[in-house]
Design a protein around this motif. Sequence first.
Motif, PDB file in Angstrom:
ATOM      1  N   PRO A 261      -3.866  18.287 -24.211  1.00  0.00           N
ATOM      2  CA  PRO A 261      -3.090  17.649 -23.145  1.00  0.00           C
ATOM      3  C   PRO A 261      -3.539  18.125 -21.767  1.00  0.00           C
ATOM      4  N   ALA A 262      -3.312  17.277 -20.768  1.00  0.00           N
ATOM      5  CA  ALA A 262      -3.731  17.577 -19.403  1.00  0.00           C
ATOM      6  C   ALA A 262      -2.825  18.647 -18.802  1.00  0.00           C
ATOM      7  N   ARG A 263      -3.440  19.771 -18.426  1.00  0.00           N
ATOM      8  CA  ARG A 263      -2.734  20.849 -17.746  1.00  0.00           C
ATOM      9  C   ARG A 263      -3.672  21.457 -16.711  1.00  0.00           C
ATOM     10  N   SER A 264      -3.188  22.423 -15.976  1.00  0.00           N
ATOM     11  CA  SER A 264      -3.985  23.073 -14.946  1.00  0.00           C
ATOM     12  C   SER A 264      -4.051  24.566 -15.225  1.00  0.00           C
ATOM     13  N   GLY A 265      -4.901  25.248 -14.478  1.00  0.00           N
ATOM     14  CA  GLY A 265      -5.025  26.691 -14.623  1.00  0.00           C
ATOM     15  C   GLY A 265      -6.323  27.096 -15.306  1.00  0.00           C
ATOM     16  N   ARG A 266      -6.754  28.320 -15.017  1.00  0.00           N
ATOM     17  CA  ARG A 266      -8.008  28.819 -15.589  1.00  0.00           C
ATOM     18  C   ARG A 266      -7.894  29.033 -17.092  1.00  0.00           C
ATOM     19  N   ARG A 267      -6.737  29.488 -17.550  1.00  0.00           N
ATOM     20  CA  ARG A 267      -6.576  29.698 -18.984  1.00  0.00           C
ATOM     21  C   ARG A 267      -6.713  28.381 -19.739  1.00  0.00           C
TER      22      ARG A 267
ATOM     23  N   GLU B 179       0.850  -1.185   0.000  1.00  0.00           N
ATOM     24  CA  GLU B 179       0.000   0.000   0.000  1.00  0.00           C
ATOM     25  C   GLU B 179       0.888   1.238   0.000  1.00  0.00           C
ATOM     26  N   HIS B 180       0.521   2.224  -0.799  1.00  0.00           N
ATOM     27  CA  HIS B 180       1.324   3.425  -0.954  1.00  0.00           C
ATOM     28  C   HIS B 180       0.548   4.636  -0.467  1.00  0.00           C
ATOM     29  N   GLN B 181       1.276   5.675  -0.113  1.00  0.00           N
ATOM     30  CA  GLN B 181       0.650   6.947   0.203  1.00  0.00           C
ATOM     31  C   GLN B 181       0.093   7.553  -1.079  1.00  0.00           C
ATOM     32  N   GLU B 182      -1.184   7.849  -1.047  1.00  0.00           N
ATOM     33  CA  GLU B 182      -1.864   8.273  -2.270  1.00  0.00           C
ATOM     34  C   GLU B 182      -1.547   9.729  -2.587  1.00  0.00           C
ATOM     35  N   ASP B 183      -1.288   9.977  -3.842  1.00  0.00           N
ATOM     36  CA  ASP B 183      -1.030  11.342  -4.288  1.00  0.00           C
ATOM     37  C   ASP B 183      -2.305  12.168  -4.228  1.00  0.00           C
ATOM     38  N   ARG B 184      -2.149  13.426  -3.884  1.00  0.00           N
ATOM     39  CA  ARG B 184      -3.312  14.315  -3.846  1.00  0.00           C
ATOM     40  C   ARG B 184      -3.697  14.798  -5.247  1.00  0.00           C
ATOM     41  N   GLU B 185      -2.715  14.984  -6.100  1.00  0.00           N
ATOM     42  CA  GLU B 185      -2.992  15.493  -7.426  1.00  0.00           C
ATOM     43  C   GLU B 185      -3.103  14.351  -8.427  1.00  0.00           C
ATOM     44  N   ILE B 186      -4.093  14.437  -9.288  1.00  0.00           N
ATOM     45  CA  ILE B 186      -4.295  13.436 -10.325  1.00  0.00           C
ATOM     46  C   ILE B 186      -4.556  14.153 -11.643  1.00  0.00           C
ATOM     47  N   ALA B 187      -4.556  13.388 -12.703  1.00  0.00           N
ATOM     48  CA  ALA B 187      -4.910  13.906 -14.027  1.00  0.00           C
ATOM     49  C   ALA B 187      -6.293  13.380 -14.390  1.00  0.00           C
ATOM     50  N   ALA B 188      -7.183  14.280 -14.757  1.00  0.00           N
ATOM     51  CA  ALA B 188      -8.542  13.918 -15.161  1.00  0.00           C
ATOM     52  C   ALA B 188      -8.678  14.150 -16.663  1.00  0.00           C
ATOM     53  N   TRP B 189      -9.116  13.130 -17.363  1.00  0.00           N
ATOM     54  CA  TRP B 189      -9.321  13.204 -18.805  1.00  0.00           C
ATOM     55  C   TRP B 189     -10.802  13.049 -19.114  1.00  0.00           C
ATOM     56  N   PHE B 190     -11.265  13.823 -20.086  1.00  0.00           N
ATOM     57  CA  PHE B 190     -12.658  13.766 -20.527  1.00  0.00           C
ATOM     58  C   PHE B 190     -12.686  13.278 -21.970  1.00  0.00           C
ATOM     59  N   VAL B 191     -13.258  12.102 -22.176  1.00  0.00           N
ATOM     60  CA  VAL B 191     -13.469  11.543 -23.510  1.00  0.00           C
ATOM     61  C   VAL B 191     -14.914  11.861 -23.883  1.00  0.00           C
ATOM     62  N   VAL B 192     -15.105  12.857 -24.741  1.00  0.00           N
ATOM     63  CA  VAL B 192     -16.420  13.453 -24.970  1.00  0.00           C
ATOM     64  C   VAL B 192     -16.931  13.074 -26.356  1.00  0.00           C
TER      65      VAL B 192
ATOM     66  N   SER C 132     -10.010  21.030 -11.397  1.00  0.00           N
ATOM     67  CA  SER C 132      -8.839  21.891 -11.559  1.00  0.00           C
ATOM     68  C   SER C 132      -8.694  22.920 -10.449  1.00  0.00           C
ATOM     69  N   GLN C 133      -9.751  23.195  -9.694  1.00  0.00           N
ATOM     70  CA  GLN C 133      -9.647  24.238  -8.683  1.00  0.00           C
ATOM     71  C   GLN C 133      -8.760  23.835  -7.509  1.00  0.00           C
ATOM     72  N   HIS C 134      -8.408  22.546  -7.398  1.00  0.00           N
ATOM     73  CA  HIS C 134      -7.488  22.078  -6.366  1.00  0.00           C
ATOM     74  C   HIS C 134      -6.125  21.719  -6.956  1.00  0.00           C
ATOM     75  N   GLY C 135      -5.836  22.204  -8.151  1.00  0.00           N
ATOM     76  CA  GLY C 135      -4.527  21.980  -8.740  1.00  0.00           C
ATOM     77  C   GLY C 135      -4.406  20.755  -9.603  1.00  0.00           C
ATOM     78  N   ASN C 136      -5.491  19.978  -9.796  1.00  0.00           N
ATOM     79  CA  ASN C 136      -5.427  18.799 -10.644  1.00  0.00           C
ATOM     80  C   ASN C 136      -5.366  19.198 -12.119  1.00  0.00           C
ATOM     81  N   ARG C 137      -4.724  18.368 -12.907  1.00  0.00           N
ATOM     82  CA  ARG C 137      -4.601  18.615 -14.339  1.00  0.00           C
ATOM     83  C   ARG C 137      -5.786  18.005 -15.075  1.00  0.00           C
ATOM     84  N   VAL C 138      -6.232  18.684 -16.117  1.00  0.00           N
ATOM     85  CA  VAL C 138      -7.422  18.288 -16.867  1.00  0.00           C
ATOM     86  C   VAL C 138      -7.067  18.229 -18.345  1.00  0.00           C
ATOM     87  N   GLY C 139      -7.475  17.128 -19.012  1.00  0.00           N
ATOM     88  CA  GLY C 139      -7.258  16.960 -20.445  1.00  0.00           C
ATOM     89  C   GLY C 139      -8.551  16.619 -21.155  1.00  0.00           C
TER      90      GLY C 139
END
Length: 357
Positions: free
Chosen positions: A168-174, A102-115, A146-153
């Motif tokens: 590509p998965a990145r973060s930020g409002r822009r 068992e590992h310490q889970e990362d807080r940040e993840i990458a979320a992808w949307f297949v639309v 993304s409001q908690h720093g997660n990357r979104v693609g």
Amino acid sequence: MFSWLRKKRTEAAAADGSGQPQAKVSDAPGADTPWPNAAQWLQRLEWTVLKRLDGQLQGDYRSLFRGSGLVLADLREYQAHDDVRHIDWNVTARMQTPYVREHQEDREIAAWFVVDLSASVAFGSGPTSKRHLACSAVTVLSKLMSQHGNRVGLMLFTGQDRAHSVVPARSGRRHLLHIVHQMLQAGQTPANASAVQTSALGPWLAQAQSVLKRRSAVFVVSDFISPAGWEKPLAQLARRHEVVAVRLRDPLEMAWPDNTGMLLVQDAESGEQLLVDGNDADFRQRFAQQAQDREAALLSSLSQAGVDCLELNTDEAMDQALLRFAQLRKRASQLSTGGRSAPVGSQRPLQAGGVHA
């Protein structure tokens, strides 16, 4: 799916004998209304949906989506639902019993949307179409992630064999505004009526599997009106990633309305036309039965693939659907870790193999 309803409503409005202009009530742009830009779309959803969710999706409980860490936290005996890749073979050899790391889970993840924005998603029996619902759902979920720093693609499909665009998965409002802009541009582009466009979910999911290398949270946004063959690629995608099926539904797809008379309906993707009698009770019964069979087959396929299902209806408030889904996922997480379940009757039942909300 069907293209007759909007035309019928337009004719009914024109035949109104009051002589007064009728107010158009709509929470999404219509066929002749230009779509707003990305900033306006995001701002509208921030006030109508995200403000209602503010403070209700946070709490002192485990995250709904967890990243896979690298720092060793503990060792425990292997259980049936564990990934065999996490087995510690040295400890297993010493203890003569399978043990997993068992590992310490990362807080940040990458979320992808297949639309899926194919022709069938353009259907809507009310002021909101499934395409508008898809764009709104991706915008809201992207903002929440993304409001908690997660990357979104984003992987966007419009009916072609390959992805219309891949962001590509990145973060930020822009970056979030760029994703919203890509969806709005694809949503307002008229499809070629002469070409046959099929929602080929199978090849799309296979392409997503080849693009997504690292473990991520994947949201498959579609109405799942597609030829058979997408079940296996979805199950393969779920083995590596945490997949959530965001299903777009319209109430008219489940039951044919009464007293519609003779209607010429056309398939939005294949262009096939069919003359039906809406006054025939046997026809309406067969239509409802086929819709129920398709519903049962879809939920069974999602359950066998181990994929949770978030259902979004065009006639339902999105914030209520998201809250119900979050509560069910929280309950499933508590049950999987030996926690106490919610009182009987306070939650909708959990489907075997996943959450269905």
